[in-house]
Write a protein that holds these residues in place. Structure first.
Motif, PDB file in Angstrom:
ATOM      1  N   THR A 246       0.825  -1.222   0.000  1.00  0.00           N
ATOM      2  CA  THR A 246       0.000   0.000   0.000  1.00  0.00           C
ATOM      3  C   THR A 246       0.851   1.260   0.000  1.00  0.00           C
ATOM      4  OG1 THR A 246      -0.091   0.109   2.418  1.00  0.00           O
ATOM      5  CG2 THR A 246      -1.776  -1.218   1.309  1.00  0.00           C
ATOM      6  N   GLN A 247       2.152   1.111   0.329  1.00  0.00           N
ATOM      7  CA  GLN A 247       3.110   2.212   0.481  1.00  0.00           C
ATOM      8  C   GLN A 247       2.747   3.115   1.671  1.00  0.00           C
ATOM      9  OE1 GLN A 247       4.344   4.248  -3.117  1.00  0.00           O
ATOM     10  NE2 GLN A 247       4.438   2.353  -4.288  1.00  0.00           N
ATOM     11  N   GLU A 248       1.959   2.594   2.602  1.00  0.00           N
ATOM     12  CA  GLU A 248       1.620   3.357   3.812  1.00  0.00           C
ATOM     13  C   GLU A 248       2.789   3.303   4.795  1.00  0.00           C
ATOM     14  OE1 GLU A 248      -3.051   3.035   4.641  1.00  0.00           O
ATOM     15  OE2 GLU A 248      -2.081   1.081   4.355  1.00  0.00           O
ATOM     16  N   LEU A 249       3.042   4.429   5.426  1.00  0.00           N
ATOM     17  CA  LEU A 249       4.136   4.565   6.391  1.00  0.00           C
ATOM     18  C   LEU A 249       3.588   5.046   7.727  1.00  0.00           C
ATOM     19  CD1 LEU A 249       7.298   4.690   6.885  1.00  0.00           C
ATOM     20  CD2 LEU A 249       7.135   7.102   6.225  1.00  0.00           C
ATOM     21  N   TRP A 250       4.050   4.431   8.815  1.00  0.00           N
ATOM     22  CA  TRP A 250       3.661   4.860  10.160  1.00  0.00           C
ATOM     23  C   TRP A 250       4.914   5.177  10.964  1.00  0.00           C
ATOM     24  CZ3 TRP A 250       1.635   0.670   7.637  1.00  0.00           C
ATOM     25  CH2 TRP A 250       0.260   0.691   7.376  1.00  0.00           C
ATOM     26  N   VAL A 251       4.835   6.249  11.761  1.00  0.00           N
ATOM     27  CA  VAL A 251       5.919   6.623  12.678  1.00  0.00           C
ATOM     28  C   VAL A 251       5.344   6.602  14.089  1.00  0.00           C
ATOM     29  CG1 VAL A 251       7.695   8.309  13.243  1.00  0.00           C
ATOM     30  CG2 VAL A 251       6.873   8.131  10.879  1.00  0.00           C
ATOM     31  N   GLU A 252       5.822   5.688  14.915  1.00  0.00           N
ATOM     32  CA  GLU A 252       5.296   5.502  16.269  1.00  0.00           C
ATOM     33  C   GLU A 252       6.321   5.966  17.297  1.00  0.00           C
ATOM     34  OE1 GLU A 252       4.410   1.358  16.498  1.00  0.00           O
ATOM     35  OE2 GLU A 252       2.897   1.422  14.916  1.00  0.00           O
ATOM     36  N   SER A 253       5.961   7.001  18.057  1.00  0.00           N
ATOM     37  CA  SER A 253       6.823   7.494  19.134  1.00  0.00           C
ATOM     38  C   SER A 253       6.095   7.325  20.465  1.00  0.00           C
ATOM     39  CB  SER A 253       7.186   8.959  18.912  1.00  0.00           C
ATOM     40  OG  SER A 253       6.021   9.766  18.996  1.00  0.00           O
ATOM     41  N   LYS A 254       6.725   7.755  21.532  1.00  0.00           N
ATOM     42  CA  LYS A 254       6.119   7.617  22.859  1.00  0.00           C
ATOM     43  C   LYS A 254       4.821   8.414  22.961  1.00  0.00           C
ATOM     44  CE  LYS A 254       7.512   7.779  27.714  1.00  0.00           C
ATOM     45  NZ  LYS A 254       8.607   8.136  28.655  1.00  0.00           N
ATOM     46  N   LYS A 255       4.757   9.572  22.282  1.00  0.00           N
ATOM     47  CA  LYS A 255       3.612  10.465  22.393  1.00  0.00           C
ATOM     48  C   LYS A 255       2.499  10.179  21.390  1.00  0.00           C
ATOM     49  CE  LYS A 255       6.241  14.402  24.186  1.00  0.00           C
ATOM     50  NZ  LYS A 255       6.652  15.812  23.924  1.00  0.00           N
ATOM     51  N   GLU A 256       2.878   9.733  20.166  1.00  0.00           N
ATOM     52  CA  GLU A 256       1.859   9.643  19.121  1.00  0.00           C
ATOM     53  C   GLU A 256       2.272   8.690  18.001  1.00  0.00           C
ATOM     54  OE1 GLU A 256       1.609  13.574  17.469  1.00  0.00           O
ATOM     55  OE2 GLU A 256       3.727  13.616  16.916  1.00  0.00           O
ATOM     56  N   THR A 257       1.275   8.330  17.200  1.00  0.00           N
ATOM     57  CA  THR A 257       1.505   7.590  15.966  1.00  0.00           C
ATOM     58  C   THR A 257       1.084   8.481  14.808  1.00  0.00           C
ATOM     59  OG1 THR A 257       1.142   5.425  16.986  1.00  0.00           O
ATOM     60  CG2 THR A 257       0.881   5.565  14.594  1.00  0.00           C
ATOM     61  N   VAL A 258       2.014   8.726  13.902  1.00  0.00           N
ATOM     62  CA  VAL A 258       1.778   9.631  12.778  1.00  0.00           C
ATOM     63  C   VAL A 258       1.849   8.831  11.481  1.00  0.00           C
ATOM     64  CG1 VAL A 258       2.623  11.674  11.555  1.00  0.00           C
ATOM     65  CG2 VAL A 258       2.781  11.556  14.050  1.00  0.00           C
TER      66      VAL A 258
END
Length: 315
Positions: A246-258
């Motif tokens: 799908t070429q979807e990218l997720w960035v998961e940090s302590k505060k949020e998922t972007v």
């Protein structure tokens, strides 16, 4: 605009896609295709309105052809790429580039001596999300890199017949790990085997280790009833996940998922456009012959590791 005269050798499943993309690109002119199967050569040539050949040596004498995509069976890639280089053509050769490192090294030396562009078909590098991950690792936006995990599983692809899952699919992720880390691993440990397809291995788990303790894990098989293409990269401050399909990218940090909005791109079109631009503008390609050689060396080391049931050190 100058149009680059191009041709495709091997018009199976993937070769047809190369021909289609070259036909769509504004700065290429598809001149000819070549396939040992005369009926298929005629059919594909007719579809794209170009000349059909069954003999690559004869086709390579055509002066209109300046660059060639090599999309034959894996065990024939190096032989056909060498013919094209000897004929003075720029070459994009599909992975795994060669059967052994000696063949790959000969391609590199031949291309360098002739001043020709040699690139290898690692099209994952052209997916926007993977380039974002590499940038984040390089700039330490996710902190220090800890590990990376790739999963590339699906059912047996009917088009495959002369290499196993390591050289056909896992080699993509071997290259991805080199691209993301911008490092070569120092050792490899692998387990692989044949569950349903006796001629070649159809499943593999490969662990790469790097100086400083970083590691990468690759899972690949032709056994799973559904197709999965995933990459997860863990940093000390965040985790990045990419779905290649799908070429979807997720960035998961302590505060949020972007989830960054990235334009969907056809990787093959981006790869071939880049290849053509490198020739026309005399630029170094994103994927070089050296990248193809190093990925092949690691793949072969993984096969040796599994056979010996021991860690294999890499030079």
């Amino acid at each position: 605009m100058k149009k680059l005269g191009v041709a495709v050798i091997g018009t199976g499943f993937w070769g047809k896609n190369h021909a289609r993309v070259y036909k769509e690109l504004p700065n290429t002119e598809l001149v000819a295709i070549c396939d040992v199967n005369a009926d298929r050569a005629k059919t594909i040539a007719s579809q794209f309105g170009v000349k059909a050949y069954t003999n690559s040596v004869r086709m390579l004498k055509n002066s209109q052809i300046e660059a060639v995509s090599i999309c034959t069976w894996s065990t024939m890639l190096a032989k056909e790429a060498l013919k094209a280089l000897h004929a003075g053509k720029h070459v994009l050769v599909e992975k795994p580039m060669a059967t052994n490192t000696r063949q790959a090294e000969k391609l590199l030396k031949t291309a360098e001596k002739a001043g020709l562009c040699l690139s290898v078909g690692f099209l994952m590098r052209f997916i926007p999300g993977l380039q974002q991950i590499r940038d984040a690792v390089t700039s330490k936006k996710i902190g220090d890199l800890v590990s990376a995990t790739a999963k590339r599983v699906s059912e047996w692809p009917e088009r495959i017949g002369d290499v196993g899952v390591v050289k056909d699919t896992a080699i993509h992720d071997i290259d991805v790990m080199r691209f993301v880390t911008n490092e070569d691993p120092v050792s490899v440990y692998a387990k692989m085997g044949s569950m349903r397809h006796r001629k070649f291995e159809d499943y593999a788990q490969i662990m790469l280790t790097y100086e400083g303790g970083k590691s990468a894990f690759i899972e690949s098989n032709w056994l799973t009833p559904y197709k999965t293409r995933l990459l997860s990269v863990t940093g000390s401050d965040a985790i990045m996940k990419l779905d290649y399909i799908t070429q979807e990218l997720w960035v998961e940090s302590k505060k949020e998922t972007v989830q960054p909005r990235l334009p969907f791109q056809e990787p093959l079109k981006m790869e071939l456009q880049h290849f053509v631009e490198c020739i026309l503008e005399k630029k170094k390609p994103l994927v070089t012959g050296v990248d193809g050689l190093k990925a092949l060396q690691i793949a072969i080391a993984a096969q040796k590791s599994s056979a010996k049931n021991s860690v294999v050190k890499l030079d």
